[in-house]
Design a protein around this motif. Sequence first.
Motif, PDB file in Angstrom:
ATOM      1  N   LEU A  99       5.233   6.792   0.162  1.00 53.66           N
ATOM      2  CA  LEU A  99       4.861   7.435   1.416  1.00 53.66           C
ATOM      3  C   LEU A  99       4.614   8.918   1.161  1.00 53.66           C
ATOM      4  O   LEU A  99       5.409   9.581   0.488  1.00 53.66           O
ATOM      5  CB  LEU A  99       5.979   7.257   2.445  1.00 53.66           C
ATOM      6  N   VAL A 100       3.507   9.435   1.684  1.00 56.66           N
ATOM      7  CA  VAL A 100       3.205  10.862   1.621  1.00 56.66           C
ATOM      8  C   VAL A 100       3.038  11.361   3.050  1.00 56.66           C
ATOM      9  O   VAL A 100       2.263  10.793   3.826  1.00 56.66           O
ATOM     10  CB  VAL A 100       1.921  11.155   0.816  1.00 56.66           C
ATOM     11  N   LEU A 101       3.777  12.403   3.394  1.00 56.78           N
ATOM     12  CA  LEU A 101       3.703  13.005   4.721  1.00 56.78           C
ATOM     13  C   LEU A 101       3.189  14.424   4.582  1.00 56.78           C
ATOM     14  O   LEU A 101       3.747  15.227   3.839  1.00 56.78           O
ATOM     15  CB  LEU A 101       5.083  13.015   5.389  1.00 56.78           C
ATOM     16  N   TYR A 102       2.115  14.728   5.315  1.00 54.03           N
ATOM     17  CA  TYR A 102       1.539  16.066   5.265  1.00 54.03           C
ATOM     18  C   TYR A 102       1.482  16.655   6.671  1.00 54.03           C
ATOM     19  O   TYR A 102       0.979  16.007   7.607  1.00 54.03           O
ATOM     20  CB  TYR A 102       0.125  16.033   4.676  1.00 54.03           C
ATOM     21  N   GLY A 103       2.005  17.882   6.834  1.00 58.73           N
ATOM     22  CA  GLY A 103       1.972  18.555   8.128  1.00 58.73           C
ATOM     23  C   GLY A 103       2.676  17.757   9.205  1.00 58.73           C
ATOM     24  O   GLY A 103       2.284  17.794  10.372  1.00 58.73           O
ATOM     25  N   CYS A 104       3.721  17.048   8.832  1.00 59.96           N
ATOM     26  CA  CYS A 104       4.397  16.125   9.739  1.00 59.96           C
ATOM     27  C   CYS A 104       5.672  16.750  10.307  1.00 59.96           C
ATOM     28  O   CYS A 104       6.263  17.666   9.710  1.00 59.96           O
ATOM     29  CB  CYS A 104       4.717  14.833   9.004  1.00 59.96           C
ATOM     30  N   PHE A 105       6.110  16.222  11.447  1.00 63.14           N
ATOM     31  CA  PHE A 105       7.312  16.721  12.118  1.00 63.14           C
ATOM     32  C   PHE A 105       8.214  15.540  12.450  1.00 63.14           C
ATOM     33  O   PHE A 105       7.759  14.407  12.623  1.00 63.14           O
ATOM     34  CB  PHE A 105       6.923  17.466  13.393  1.00 63.14           C
ATOM     35  N   SER A 127       0.832  -1.200   0.000  1.00 63.96           N
ATOM     36  CA  SER A 127       0.000   0.000   0.000  1.00 63.96           C
ATOM     37  C   SER A 127       0.863   1.245   0.000  1.00 63.96           C
ATOM     38  O   SER A 127       1.994   1.244   0.512  1.00 63.96           O
ATOM     39  CB  SER A 127      -0.905  -0.002   1.237  1.00 63.96           C
ATOM     40  N   ALA A 128       0.340   2.299  -0.576  1.00 62.99           N
ATOM     41  CA  ALA A 128       0.902   3.629  -0.336  1.00 62.99           C
ATOM     42  C   ALA A 128       0.362   4.113   1.008  1.00 62.99           C
ATOM     43  O   ALA A 128      -0.725   3.724   1.436  1.00 62.99           O
ATOM     44  CB  ALA A 128       0.502   4.584  -1.444  1.00 62.99           C
ATOM     45  N   LEU A 129       1.124   4.940   1.705  1.00 67.04           N
ATOM     46  CA  LEU A 129       0.721   5.465   3.002  1.00 67.04           C
ATOM     47  C   LEU A 129       0.628   6.977   2.940  1.00 67.04           C
ATOM     48  O   LEU A 129       1.506   7.638   2.382  1.00 67.04           O
ATOM     49  CB  LEU A 129       1.718   5.079   4.095  1.00 67.04           C
ATOM     50  N   LEU A 130      -0.444   7.517   3.520  1.00 70.02           N
ATOM     51  CA  LEU A 130      -0.586   8.957   3.704  1.00 70.02           C
ATOM     52  C   LEU A 130      -0.637   9.216   5.200  1.00 70.02           C
ATOM     53  O   LEU A 130      -1.589   8.819   5.876  1.00 70.02           O
ATOM     54  CB  LEU A 130      -1.870   9.472   3.034  1.00 70.02           C
ATOM     55  N   GLY A 131       0.398   9.871   5.729  1.00 65.13           N
ATOM     56  CA  GLY A 131       0.455  10.175   7.146  1.00 65.13           C
ATOM     57  C   GLY A 131       0.249  11.653   7.373  1.00 65.13           C
ATOM     58  O   GLY A 131       0.983  12.482   6.819  1.00 65.13           O
ATOM     59  N   VAL A 132      -0.758  11.996   8.164  1.00 68.30           N
ATOM     60  CA  VAL A 132      -1.084  13.392   8.440  1.00 68.30           C
ATOM     61  C   VAL A 132      -0.659  13.722   9.865  1.00 68.30           C
ATOM     62  O   VAL A 132      -1.038  13.015  10.810  1.00 68.30           O
ATOM     63  CB  VAL A 132      -2.588  13.652   8.251  1.00 68.30           C
ATOM     64  N   SER A 133       0.126  14.779  10.020  1.00 71.65           N
ATOM     65  CA  SER A 133       0.568  15.241  11.328  1.00 71.65           C
ATOM     66  C   SER A 133       1.255  14.098  12.073  1.00 71.65           C
ATOM     67  O   SER A 133       2.169  13.465  11.544  1.00 71.65           O
ATOM     68  CB  SER A 133      -0.612  15.809  12.099  1.00 71.65           C
TER      69      SER A 133
END
Length: 442
Positions: free
Chosen positions: A125-131, A99-105
Amino acid sequence: MHRPETRYARCGDIDIAYQVVGDGPLDLLYAPGWLSHVEYGWESPQYARFLRRLARFSRLIIFDKRGTGLSDRDAGFPTLEQRAEDIRAVLDAAGSRQSALLGVSEGGNMASVFAATWPERVSALVLYGCFARNAWAPDYPWGQTRERLEQSTALLLENWGRPFNLEDAAPSVAGDARIQEWFAAYLRFSASPRAAAMIKRLNFEIDIRGVLPAIQAPTLVLQRVGDRWTLLEEARYLAGLLRHGTFRELPGEDHLPWYGDQDQLAGEIEEFLTGSRSAATTGRALMTVLMTDIVGSTALLSAMGDDRWRAVLEDFDTAVSRRVAAFDGRKVKHTGDGYLLAFTGPTLAVECAQALIRDARTRGLDLRTGIHTGECERRGDDLSGLAVHLATRIMAEAPPGAILASRTVKDLAVGSGLRFAHAGRREFKGIPDTWDLYALAG
């Protein structure tokens, strides 16, 4: 369109709630941020639209982390390793090998750990608003101090039940009363005050800087430039630690991805994962237009009085927003005592109209509705064109409680199980030709 079924994946002795949306060619698991509730999220038209936008190009898998939402609440103090195990359990239960992963924050942290630990199961992997880290350190000046954490946690406990920190989470909509109401309820459904505070303190300890270089999957880091929860510099720093990372800045200031320009955000995700993105929603397009109007509104106002009438309309407006989102439509605007609604196809429009008529009757209202499918001109958030005018004229011909449609709607709905009866032919002033109208039967 029916909402997805909630199922459960077993991870050790913990049950994790998840849903599967759509049937696209690639699997996309969405790892949520701080708190979530897989069922109540659909009550927000914006949230629902964002999920369905992702599901247009994927088989979208969403879930509640352990300790939140519909997953087991008595989950102790979960580590990032345990949260990553939750992802594996959900993917296994959903039948997803890769799977592709979308991780938010904060969801990006658990997605990153999973991607580094099980690289064979992650296509991208897609990271949005992540630290990369939450706490301040000499080599991480963007983090918060322990003192600041305790101050914000005390405010959380004091104000839980209200739309906590919405002014920073989504500044563009923070003044909207309906969004305030939904967000406050969303947080309450997702966690108790002490559980929310515990997760906040757990997140303070997060540091994945040693994990990020081990991620093998191609990774896209997306960040809105005005985000107040995760700073632009933090996201840029995170992207620099990746071996195969791409960093992209987006305009806007909302941390919550379903507010602001969600089409641009979803488009970036789609293009990264598939190599292309859906056409922008501008110009002319074929749409199904549903017009509604409340029958006898003046008499009802007189009978109810201003205050009660206003309360009934506000309650019905909330119901309309939920129904339109559930049927993958869009509430374009109010039209006096009615609505202009838009859908991608006639079956969804008719099914939504049926639901709205039932909702209206429970509130002592009768609706007349008209539906037509035709080419519309998009003007910002508004719609114009002959199709809109024709749907309005068809609605005016509809008896109370009835759904009246054009021949185009009837013809396009063949095979849907909907049955129509011929309701005569009409000529409409200013609109060429004679039009066959059909009433929904049964």
